[in-house]
Design a protein around this motif. Structure first.
Motif, PDB file in Angstrom:
ATOM      1  N   ILE A 136      -9.551 -18.284   7.891  1.00  0.00           N
ATOM      2  CA  ILE A 136      -9.109 -17.460   6.766  1.00  0.00           C
ATOM      3  C   ILE A 136      -8.283 -16.318   7.315  1.00  0.00           C
ATOM      4  O   ILE A 136      -8.791 -15.496   8.078  1.00  0.00           O
ATOM      5  N   LYS A 137      -7.020 -16.245   6.947  1.00  0.00           N
ATOM      6  CA  LYS A 137      -6.122 -15.202   7.426  1.00  0.00           C
ATOM      7  C   LYS A 137      -5.955 -14.117   6.370  1.00  0.00           C
ATOM      8  O   LYS A 137      -5.946 -14.385   5.183  1.00  0.00           O
ATOM      9  N   GLY A 138      -5.826 -12.886   6.839  1.00  0.00           N
ATOM     10  CA  GLY A 138      -5.500 -11.790   5.935  1.00  0.00           C
ATOM     11  C   GLY A 138      -6.692 -11.056   5.372  1.00  0.00           C
ATOM     12  O   GLY A 138      -6.528 -10.171   4.551  1.00  0.00           O
ATOM     13  N   ILE A 139      -7.918 -11.392   5.798  1.00  0.00           N
ATOM     14  CA  ILE A 139      -9.088 -10.674   5.310  1.00  0.00           C
ATOM     15  C   ILE A 139      -9.389  -9.521   6.254  1.00  0.00           C
ATOM     16  O   ILE A 139      -9.558  -9.712   7.445  1.00  0.00           O
ATOM     17  N   SER A 140      -9.427  -8.310   5.722  1.00  0.00           N
ATOM     18  CA  SER A 140      -9.786  -7.137   6.510  1.00  0.00           C
ATOM     19  C   SER A 140     -10.455  -6.138   5.592  1.00  0.00           C
ATOM     20  O   SER A 140     -10.253  -6.151   4.383  1.00  0.00           O
ATOM     21  N   LEU A 141     -11.282  -5.294   6.182  1.00  0.00           N
ATOM     22  CA  LEU A 141     -11.972  -4.271   5.405  1.00  0.00           C
ATOM     23  C   LEU A 141     -11.356  -2.930   5.733  1.00  0.00           C
ATOM     24  O   LEU A 141     -11.444  -2.458   6.862  1.00  0.00           O
ATOM     25  N   ASN A 142     -10.694  -2.328   4.769  1.00  0.00           N
ATOM     26  CA  ASN A 142     -10.013  -1.061   4.989  1.00  0.00           C
ATOM     27  C   ASN A 142     -10.374  -0.081   3.891  1.00  0.00           C
ATOM     28  O   ASN A 142     -10.638  -0.468   2.759  1.00  0.00           O
ATOM     29  N   ILE A 143     -10.375   1.185   4.238  1.00  0.00           N
ATOM     30  CA  ILE A 143     -10.558   2.241   3.245  1.00  0.00           C
ATOM     31  C   ILE A 143      -9.351   3.153   3.313  1.00  0.00           C
ATOM     32  O   ILE A 143      -9.047   3.710   4.369  1.00  0.00           O
ATOM     33  N   ILE A 144      -8.618   3.299   2.208  1.00  0.00           N
ATOM     34  CA  ILE A 144      -7.432   4.135   2.172  1.00  0.00           C
ATOM     35  C   ILE A 144      -7.690   5.309   1.259  1.00  0.00           C
ATOM     36  O   ILE A 144      -8.158   5.140   0.139  1.00  0.00           O
ATOM     37  N   ILE A 145      -7.373   6.510   1.737  1.00  0.00           N
ATOM     38  CA  ILE A 145      -7.471   7.708   0.910  1.00  0.00           C
ATOM     39  C   ILE A 145      -6.056   8.234   0.716  1.00  0.00           C
ATOM     40  O   ILE A 145      -5.413   8.663   1.661  1.00  0.00           O
TER      41      ILE A 145
ATOM     42  N   ARG B 135      -1.584 -14.499   5.208  1.00  0.00           N
ATOM     43  CA  ARG B 135      -1.341 -14.947   6.577  1.00  0.00           C
ATOM     44  C   ARG B 135      -1.702 -13.888   7.613  1.00  0.00           C
ATOM     45  O   ARG B 135      -1.688 -14.156   8.810  1.00  0.00           O
ATOM     46  N   GLY B 136      -2.006 -12.688   7.158  1.00  0.00           N
ATOM     47  CA  GLY B 136      -2.408 -11.636   8.077  1.00  0.00           C
ATOM     48  C   GLY B 136      -1.257 -10.986   8.814  1.00  0.00           C
ATOM     49  O   GLY B 136      -1.468 -10.303   9.821  1.00  0.00           O
ATOM     50  N   TRP B 137      -0.029 -11.148   8.303  1.00  0.00           N
ATOM     51  CA  TRP B 137       1.138 -10.578   8.984  1.00  0.00           C
ATOM     52  C   TRP B 137       1.332  -9.109   8.632  1.00  0.00           C
ATOM     53  O   TRP B 137       1.737  -8.323   9.476  1.00  0.00           O
ATOM     54  N   VAL B 138       1.068  -8.756   7.391  1.00  0.00           N
ATOM     55  CA  VAL B 138       1.238  -7.376   6.943  1.00  0.00           C
ATOM     56  C   VAL B 138       0.028  -7.024   6.083  1.00  0.00           C
ATOM     57  O   VAL B 138      -0.403  -7.834   5.263  1.00  0.00           O
TER      58      VAL B 138
ATOM     59  N   GLN C 204       4.297 -10.740  -1.264  1.00  0.00           N
ATOM     60  CA  GLN C 204       3.280  -9.881  -0.673  1.00  0.00           C
ATOM     61  C   GLN C 204       1.937 -10.591  -0.550  1.00  0.00           C
ATOM     62  O   GLN C 204       1.178 -10.334   0.401  1.00  0.00           O
ATOM     63  N   GLU C 205       1.622 -11.497  -1.461  1.00  0.00           N
ATOM     64  CA  GLU C 205       0.389 -12.265  -1.362  1.00  0.00           C
ATOM     65  C   GLU C 205       0.412 -13.171  -0.143  1.00  0.00           C
ATOM     66  O   GLU C 205      -0.579 -13.307   0.584  1.00  0.00           O
TER      67      GLU C 205
ATOM     68  N   PHE D  15     -18.317 -14.256  -0.701  1.00  0.00           N
ATOM     69  CA  PHE D  15     -17.416 -13.783  -1.755  1.00  0.00           C
ATOM     70  C   PHE D  15     -15.994 -13.604  -1.213  1.00  0.00           C
ATOM     71  O   PHE D  15     -15.012 -13.948  -1.892  1.00  0.00           O
ATOM     72  N   LEU D  16     -15.865 -13.063  -0.003  1.00  0.00           N
ATOM     73  CA  LEU D  16     -14.545 -12.900   0.602  1.00  0.00           C
ATOM     74  C   LEU D  16     -13.868 -14.254   0.816  1.00  0.00           C
ATOM     75  O   LEU D  16     -12.675 -14.416   0.543  1.00  0.00           O
ATOM     76  N   ILE D  17     -14.641 -15.220   1.295  1.00  0.00           N
ATOM     77  CA  ILE D  17     -14.087 -16.561   1.502  1.00  0.00           C
ATOM     78  C   ILE D  17     -13.680 -17.178   0.165  1.00  0.00           C
ATOM     79  O   ILE D  17     -12.604 -17.777   0.043  1.00  0.00           O
ATOM     80  N   THR D  18     -14.524 -17.024  -0.851  1.00  0.00           N
ATOM     81  CA  THR D  18     -14.212 -17.556  -2.178  1.00  0.00           C
ATOM     82  C   THR D  18     -12.920 -16.953  -2.721  1.00  0.00           C
ATOM     83  O   THR D  18     -12.060 -17.672  -3.260  1.00  0.00           O
ATOM     84  N   SER D  19     -12.761 -15.649  -2.568  1.00  0.00           N
ATOM     85  CA  SER D  19     -11.555 -14.980  -3.063  1.00  0.00           C
ATOM     86  C   SER D  19     -10.318 -15.474  -2.339  1.00  0.00           C
ATOM     87  O   SER D  19      -9.278 -15.726  -2.961  1.00  0.00           O
ATOM     88  N   ALA D  20     -10.417 -15.615  -1.012  1.00  0.00           N
ATOM     89  CA  ALA D  20      -9.274 -16.100  -0.241  1.00  0.00           C
ATOM     90  C   ALA D  20      -8.924 -17.540  -0.610  1.00  0.00           C
ATOM     91  O   ALA D  20      -7.750 -17.900  -0.733  1.00  0.00           O
ATOM     92  N   LYS D  21      -9.943 -18.369  -0.800  1.00  0.00           N
ATOM     93  CA  LYS D  21      -9.706 -19.764  -1.186  1.00  0.00           C
ATOM     94  C   LYS D  21      -9.057 -19.850  -2.566  1.00  0.00           C
ATOM     95  O   LYS D  21      -8.193 -20.697  -2.807  1.00  0.00           O
ATOM     96  N   LYS D  22      -9.479 -18.967  -3.462  1.00  0.00           N
ATOM     97  CA  LYS D  22      -8.920 -18.977  -4.814  1.00  0.00           C
ATOM     98  C   LYS D  22      -7.448 -18.591  -4.798  1.00  0.00           C
ATOM     99  O   LYS D  22      -6.624 -19.197  -5.491  1.00  0.00           O
ATOM    100  N   ILE D  23      -7.100 -17.571  -4.020  1.00  0.00           N
ATOM    101  CA  ILE D  23      -5.700 -17.149  -3.920  1.00  0.00           C
ATOM    102  C   ILE D  23      -4.844 -18.248  -3.308  1.00  0.00           C
ATOM    103  O   ILE D  23      -3.720 -18.507  -3.756  1.00  0.00           O
ATOM    104  N   ALA D  24      -5.395 -18.916  -2.290  1.00  0.00           N
ATOM    105  CA  ALA D  24      -4.638 -19.976  -1.611  1.00  0.00           C
ATOM    106  C   ALA D  24      -4.626 -21.275  -2.409  1.00  0.00           C
ATOM    107  O   ALA D  24      -3.866 -22.188  -2.076  1.00  0.00           O
ATOM    108  N   GLY D  25      -5.459 -21.359  -3.437  1.00  0.00           N
ATOM    109  CA  GLY D  25      -5.498 -22.576  -4.246  1.00  0.00           C
ATOM    110  C   GLY D  25      -6.093 -23.764  -3.528  1.00  0.00           C
ATOM    111  O   GLY D  25      -5.711 -24.910  -3.769  1.00  0.00           O
TER     112      GLY D  25
END
Length: 350
Positions: free
Chosen positions: A332-341, A50-53, A44-45, A183-193
């Motif tokens: 950077i793939k997979g970064i989006s801003l969403n609000i789910i209720i 990759r922004g596929w799902v 899932q990560e 911060f978003l870029i840092t988080s994505a870079k950290k996940i991708a290593g």
């Protein structure tokens, strides 16, 4: 079956379900599974990176899919054809529940905030031109036009050389927005290593500090002690530019390799933004200090200089925001801003 094998089978089963639901292609699943083996990250990560799902889609399927058949010994499982029929039936029910929940707005609501780098650039350019124009018009009216109702209040609220007013609030928000993008870029870079995570994190912290300073003007506290220490005047009348210039030099030395490693377009935008911002913050500030030292700050020439200074600072930040958004959209793939209720609970995914 071990816990690790069970988790891997669940992820494979999740991938198959996403393919059958039309949310993922077989080639994408094959690529993701291969990357999972080589990187050791969860499926899932990889799919979200990759922004596929989107993450909320995966969360929904993980909450509603049944994995009990994966825990049964293989020799006791049903035939492959029967498994496929059951999977298809259950998948259709799950997909139907997912679509119904989105359409009904009762159990799942999604709000998407989509930002375009070019549209954001145009909007912010118009905004800073408006703020600087109103500021200079107020200064012009102060020196050359008769008094009018609420003149002093309006001049204060829109004067770019004042603190705790509309221009300073805009600048603080713009700098804070930069820190959020970083911060978003840092988080994505950290996940991708990937490399240079510490540089992205340091930039995030620097822009948070700049945002706070824009509101509180902490840098001006350096003027009096630095003036006293070095007995400055003329172009160094606003003596804080001395430690400011030292900080810029140290920053360039520390971030030189980081800047050279950036993609060509982003590197060019970073350098343009930084040059414009420093030209205003230190260069024009020194010119304003010279004018203030000789003739004081209550004159139209000083107002022109400070307006140019603040415009260059704002313009540099606008270009930097454009550079960061362009970097996110292209690299950077997979970064989006969403609000789910969901079930009266709000979850924010970045």
């Amino acid at each position: 079956m071990t816990k690790i094998e069970s988790r891997q089978d669940k992820q494979k089963f999740l991938g198959k379900c996403l393919v059958k639901a039309g949310l993922l292609t077989p080639d994408q699943l094959k690529t993701a599974l291969s990357e999972q083996v080589s990187s050791g990250r969860k499926l899932q990560e990889i799919l979200t990176m990759r922004g596929w799902v989107e993450q909320q889609t995966i969360d929904f399927f993980m909450e509603n899919l049944v994995f009990t058949n994966l825990l049964i010994p293989k020799e006791k499982q049903l035939s492959q054809n029967r498994d496929n029929r059951q999977d298809n039936n259950f998948l259709e029910q799950t997909k139907s529940r997912y679509v119904d929940s989105v359409n009904s707005g009762l159990t799942l609501q999604k709000v998407l905030l989509c930002l375009s780098p070019k549209n954001t650039l145009r909007l912010l350019l118009l905004l800073i031109i408006f703020l600087c124009t109103i500021s200079f018009a107020g200064q012009f009216s102060l020196y050359f036009l008769p008094d009018y109702p609420l003149r002093d209040l309006l001049i204060y609220l829109f004067n770019v050389d004042q603190e705790r007013n509309f221009p300073s609030l805009y600048s603080a928000i713009a700098l804070l927005f930069c820190s959020i993008l970083l911060f978003l870029i840092t988080s994505a870079k950290k996940i991708a290593g990937e490399a240079h995570i510490s540089h992205w994190r340091a930039l995030t912290i620097i822009f948070v500090c700049l945002s706070i300073d824009e509101l509180m003007s902490f840098h001006e506290l350096l003027i009096a002690p630095t003036q006293k220490l070095f007995n400055t005047s003329g172009f160094l009348y606003f003596a804080w530019v001395i430690p400011g210039a030292i900080f810029v030099l140290m920053f360039l030395l520390a971030f030189l390799k980081f800047i050279t490693a950036l993609p060509k377009k982003i590197k060019r935008l970073f350098l343009i933004a930084g040059t414009i911002y420093i030209s205003g913050t230190i260069g024009i500030e020194m010119l304003g200090g010279y004018q203030a030292n000789l003739y004081g700050q209550d004159n139209i020439i000083y107002a022109v200089i400070t307006t140019i200074e603040e415009f260059l600072e704002m313009l540099g930040i606008v270009i930097f925001i454009y550079a960061l958004m362009s970097y996110i959209s292209t690299h950077i793939k997979g970064i989006s801003l969403n609000i789910i209720i969901n079930h009266n609970q709000k979850i924010v995914n970045n």
